[in-house]
Structure formats: structure tokens, C-alpha cells
Design an enzyme around this catalytic site. Structure first.
Site, PDB file in Angstrom:
ATOM      1  CG  ASN A  10       3.845  -9.274   0.432  1.00 12.94           C
ATOM      2  OD1 ASN A  10       5.031  -8.904   0.241  1.00 12.94           O
ATOM      3  ND2 ASN A  10       3.060  -8.245   0.071  1.00 12.94           N
ATOM      4  CD1 TRP A  11       7.324 -12.630   4.772  1.00 17.52           C
ATOM      5  CD2 TRP A  11       9.608 -13.017   4.825  1.00 17.52           C
ATOM      6  NE1 TRP A  11       7.431 -13.901   5.571  1.00 17.52           N
ATOM      7  CE2 TRP A  11       8.863 -14.254   5.470  1.00 17.52           C
ATOM      8  CE3 TRP A  11      10.938 -13.107   4.553  1.00 17.52           C
ATOM      9  CZ2 TRP A  11       9.727 -15.241   5.830  1.00 17.52           C
ATOM     10  CZ3 TRP A  11      11.552 -14.098   4.738  1.00 17.52           C
ATOM     11  CH2 TRP A  11      10.927 -15.417   5.414  1.00 17.52           C
ATOM     12  CE  LYS A  12       2.681  -5.458   2.661  1.00 14.65           C
ATOM     13  NZ  LYS A  12       1.779  -4.559   3.043  1.00 14.65           N
ATOM     14  CG  HIS A  96       0.703  -5.597  -2.957  1.00 14.54           C
ATOM     15  ND1 HIS A  96       0.808  -4.536  -2.088  1.00 14.54           N
ATOM     16  CD2 HIS A  96       0.660  -6.634  -1.965  1.00 14.54           C
ATOM     17  CE1 HIS A  96       0.588  -4.705  -1.131  1.00 14.54           C
ATOM     18  NE2 HIS A  96       0.414  -6.023  -0.902  1.00 14.54           N
ATOM     19  CD  GLU A  98       2.646  -2.406   0.160  1.00 19.36           C
ATOM     20  OE1 GLU A  98       2.143  -2.436   1.153  1.00 19.36           O
ATOM     21  OE2 GLU A  98       3.509  -3.227   0.077  1.00 19.36           O
ATOM     22  N   GLY A 174      -2.173  -2.661   6.313  1.00 23.47           N
ATOM     23  CA  GLY A 174      -1.336  -2.058   6.804  1.00 23.47           C
ATOM     24  C   GLY A 174      -1.900  -0.846   7.862  1.00 23.47           C
ATOM     25  CB  SER A 214      -5.324  -5.505   8.761  1.00 26.18           C
ATOM     26  OG  SER A 214      -4.484  -4.218   8.417  1.00 26.18           O
ATOM     27  N   GLY A 235       0.433  -9.657   5.660  1.00 20.03           N
ATOM     28  CA  GLY A 235       1.674  -8.683   5.595  1.00 20.03           C
ATOM     29  C   GLY A 235       2.171  -8.688   6.754  1.00 20.03           C
ATOM     30  N   GLY A 236       1.945  -7.747   7.608  1.00 17.32           N
ATOM     31  CA  GLY A 236       2.718  -7.527   8.831  1.00 17.32           C
ATOM     32  C   GLY A 236       2.757  -8.715  10.003  1.00 17.32           C
TER      33      GLY A 236
END
Length: 253
Positions: A10-12, A96, A98, A174, A214, A235-236
């Protein structure tokens, strides 16, 4: 039942166009080395078409990060499932944390999106998970049960083949904090038991349940060794081809 794990990045709201294309090509090359695992990237809407082109000929699926539940109309800034489908996407994220926390998506909103995703011939990755205070007060299972029952309202057993569940404890997204494999497995086992009770053993055995929060190249092997963890929503670490490549090519224990 053997389930094929899904590793989804998920590149957000990250990358520019050149970075997105380069990253997609690098991820495709890493995925080509992997066996017995499905791979996807959920990218910002402006990059859906160029990323799809960069992934051409490989085995990485394309996903959008959100959608609206209406077909068309005066919804400035929104994106419909037909738009997403028309550019070659396979998946859409729904619910999600967010989207829930920052943009105010309710369980009812998430449900409308899930139903629209399925009706549009796409696969939904339904995200669920508890807040830190909910974990500390022992409400994790209740939160998951509520988000599942409300998010999947109107989804019958036959439709479940196009649903992926992503369990993402909000306190681990995150933050650098990760649920231990034991904690993650306990919750994943509960989620699978929820499907036994609310659908059937057959559906429970087949549903792919990802872990998110994470996930990185250092903890993926231990997480993937858990019986009920079927991949990761990353994510990251998905923004770095080497890290995500290591996750996709995790070491089976």
C-alpha cells in the site's frame, strides 16, 4: 486447505510518477523470483495506468486505495469502481484505518464500498483492526467482529471468493510497533473462527487473512510461519523494492 498468500504493498500518498514506474518495475522483477505467493501493489489513483503498463507481462496485480459507492455524479475527487476496473485494476482497499480515522468512513460506508467493489468485478481487501486503547481494554475480538459483521453485510458465501481480509492493529500502523507473531496469530485465529460461525468451515478455510502493521523484511518470516497468517498488507516497506522484494520472497519455516 492450502491458501495462496497475498503480499500487497500500500503506497498510500507517496511517490511521484517516475518513482512509481521505477518502483513498479522493480517490484515486478522481485515477484518473478517468488513462487507460491500472489503479489499486488495499491497505488495512488493518478498512477494506476502507468503502473499497470510498468507491470505488464509480470504477475503483480494492481490495486486502488479506495473508491466511492456511487456509479457516477457530482462527487468531486472521488473515483468509481468502473473507473478502477477500466484501467485494469484487480483489487480495491476498503476500510483502511486511515480512511476510517482521517476521512471518517463508517462501517456502513465501508460496507457500501465492499458491495460496490464486488459488483464491479473487482476483489476487495477489507481492512479491520483495533485501536491501542481497545487492545489494552481487551476489546480486540469485539472490534474485529463488529467490523466484519457490518463490513460484510450482504456478502454471501459465494461472494467471499473475492474478499481478502487484512487485519491491521491500528496501533501498529506506521509506528514501528508490530504485534508479536503470537499476538497476531491469536487474532487471526479468532477472525477465522468468526467465519466458521458466520459463514462455514469451507469459507473459513479458504479466506485469505493478511497481517498489516509495520511488516518489514526482518519480521516477515516469523509472521508468515503462523498458521492463520496468509500474507501481508505492507506500508512503508513496500516503497523500497529491496525490502518489499524480501517480503515477497519470505523464507518459509
Amino acid at each position: 486447505m492450502a491458501r495462496t498468500p497475498l503480499m500487497a504493498g500500500n503506497w498510500k500518498m507517496n511517490t511521484d510518477l517516475d518513482e512509481a514506474v521505477a518502483l513498479a518495475k522493480a517490484v515486478s522483477a522481485e515477484a518473478d523470483k517468488a513462487s507460491g505467493v500472489d503479489v499486488a501493489v495499491c497505488v495512488p489513483s493518478p498512477f494506476l495506468i502507468p503502473v499497470k503498463e510498468a507491470l505488464a507481462g509480470g504477475k503483480v496485480g494492481l490495486g486502488a486505495q479506495d473508491c466511492h459507492w456511487e456509479d457516477a455524479g457530482a462527487f468531486t475527487g472521488a473515483i468509481s469502481t468502473s473507473m478502477i476496473k477500466s484501467v485494469g485494476s484487480d483489487y480495491v482497499l476498503a476500510g483502511h484505518s486511515e480512511r476510517r480515522a482521517v476521512f471518517g468512513d463508517s462501517d456502513a460506508d465501508v460496507n457500501k464500498k465492499v458491495l460496490k467493489i464486488l459488483a464491479g468485478g473487482l476483489k476487495a481487501i477489507l481492512c479491520i483492526g483495533e485501536l491501542k486503547e481497545e487492545r489494552e481494554s481487551g476489546e480486540t475480538f469485539n472490534v474485529c467482529a463488529t467490523q466484519l459483521s457490518e463490513g460484510l453485510a450482504g456478502v454471501d458465501a459465494a461472494m467471499m471468493k473475492d474478499i481478502v481480509i487484512a487485519y491491521e492493529p491500528v496501533w501498529a500502523i506506521g509506528t514501528g510497533l508490530t504485534a508479536t507473531p503470537e499476538v497476531a496469530q491469536e487474532t487471526h485465529a479468532y477472525i477465522r473462527s468468526w467465519f466458521v460461525e458466520n459463514y462455514s468451515q469451507e469459507v473459513a478455510d479458504a479466506v485469505v487473512i493478511q497481517y498489516g502493521g509495520s511488516v518489514n523484511d526482518n519480521n516477515v518470516d516469523d509472521l508468515m510461519a503462523c498458521a492463520d497468517i496468509d500474507g501481508a498488507l505492507v506500508g512503508g516497506a513496500s516503497l523500497k523494492a529491496d525490502s518489499f522484494g524480501r517480503i515477497v520472497n519470505y523464507v518459509k519455516k
